[in-house]
Design an enzyme around this catalytic site. Structure first.
Site, PDB file in Angstrom:
ATOM      1  N   SER A   1       0.853  -1.271   0.165  1.00 40.51           N
ATOM      2  CA  SER A   1       0.119  -0.010   0.027  1.00 40.51           C
ATOM      3  C   SER A   1       0.858   1.171  -0.147  1.00 40.51           C
ATOM      4  CB  SER A   1      -0.903  -0.087   1.356  1.00 40.51           C
ATOM      5  OG  SER A   1       0.118   0.109   2.440  1.00 40.51           O
TER       6      SER A   1
ATOM      7  N   ASP B   1      -0.402  -1.373  -4.551  1.00 43.91           N
ATOM      8  CA  ASP B   1      -1.823  -1.360  -4.434  1.00 43.91           C
ATOM      9  C   ASP B   1      -2.367   0.041  -4.557  1.00 43.91           C
ATOM     10  OD1 ASP B   1      -4.234  -3.028  -4.317  1.00 43.91           O
ATOM     11  OD2 ASP B   1      -3.942  -3.310  -2.152  1.00 43.91           O
TER      12      ASP B   1
ATOM     13  N   GLU C   1      -8.993   0.031 -12.339  1.00 43.99           N
ATOM     14  CA  GLU C   1     -10.253  -0.338 -11.527  1.00 43.99           C
ATOM     15  C   GLU C   1     -11.211   0.446 -12.164  1.00 43.99           C
ATOM     16  OE1 GLU C   1     -12.067   0.304  -6.931  1.00 43.99           O
ATOM     17  OE2 GLU C   1      -9.799  -0.511  -7.212  1.00 43.99           O
TER      18      GLU C   1
END
Length: 293
Positions: free
Chosen positions: A50, A82, A134
């Site tokens: 992250s 990520d 995404e």
């Protein structure tokens, strides 16, 4: 084995209908549990990081840790950034040796998300690095990102097709299909029909976000439907804490740090072993690497 980019191994996994685990590392001990767990079961693995974790430990430090661990095992390991919406962080990860990155523009209007994803795609293609993008709004908490359950939005099929049209080499695509980050408060309503419709049209491996807490049946259906990358973060963080607390509960007066580190390692590694078996990737290292496939 040298670090690999995740795109080719995810394509092989999707074709053979098994899932490759993507664990969010916390520190060196966590990364070691992830990579060594994969090596024990001869499974491919994705080590995710992250933005918050990178800012704590540093780009070079994390890149060196994971690269050294990967070089000591005979299984394919990808180092992946990520959820990230910051182009500068993505560039710095690429420069520090990350083999895959994620641009998350899901909070943006469709056209802006598509345009910015294509901009990052050009960057990653030039660098030989895999990209995850995404669409839709995946609920829950992930790093500094929070999407309320009632604000979660399933990906729109037509938008999915248009979104990836000019990114044919996208390593993995993350459409929102009803899963959520963090622990589930109720039963997730996974849109299996949407997943199957997307994978019937789009020849790109799908990422399953929000893997913590799903049942074996749900994992099986998602993987059979085309999810080749399965994210586990919350559960791994929980094991990190539980491993420490278990040692403290058993030996409350212990003042030596190493047993606590060993307890954390054992708890996290067991989590890794369990998920590899659940996703069907045990023994698939050679296949994922394209060796004898």
């Amino acid at each position: 084995m040298a670090l690999v980019t995740m795109g080719p191994m995810l394509k092989r996994a999707q074709a053979a209908r098994y899932g490759i685990a993507a664990f969010n590392m916390i520190d060196y001990n966590s990364a070691r549990a992830i990579v060594e767990g994969a090596a024990d079961l001869k499974a491919p693995m994705i080590v995710q990081v992250s933005v918050k974790t990178i800012k704590h430990w540093g780009y070079k430090t994390i890149g060196t840790w994971v690269r050294m661990l990967a070089e000591d095992v005979d299984v394919p390991v990808a180092l992946h950034l990520d959820h990230c919406s910051d182009k500068d962080v993505i560039r710095r990860c690429i420069d520090a040796g990350w083999t895959s990155v994620m641009f998350d523009g899901s909070a943006l209007p469709f056209a802006e998300n598509k345009a910015k994803s294509e901009e990052i795609y050009a960057m990653t293609e030039a660098a030989g690095v895999g990209l995850e993008a995404e669409i839709g709004a995946i609920g829950g908490v992930e790093d500094d990102k929070f999407v309320a359950e009632d604000a979660a939005i399933l990906a729109n099929y037509d938008e999915c097709v248009a979104f990836v049209k000019d990114m044919p080499n996208l390593a993995v695509f993350a459409p929102a299909i009803g899963t959520a980050h963090g622990f589930y408060k109720g039963q997730p309503k996974i849109a299996y029909d949407l997943l199957e419709k997307i994978t019937a049209t789009i020849p790109i491996p799908i990422a399953l976000h929000g893997g913590t807490g799903l049942s074996q049946e749900q994992f099986d259906r998602c993987i059979a439907g085309g999810c080749a990358k399965v994210n586990i973060s919350t559960m791994h963080k929980n094991r990190f804490i539980e491993g420490f607390l278990a040692v403290r509960a058993e030996k409350p007066k212990l003042a030596e740090p190493l047993p606590f580190i060993e307890g954390q390692y054992a708890a996290m590694k067991q989590d890794v072993l369990d998920m590899i078996r659940a996703f069907g990737s045990e023994g698939k290292a050679a296949h994922a690497a394209g060796q004898g496939a």
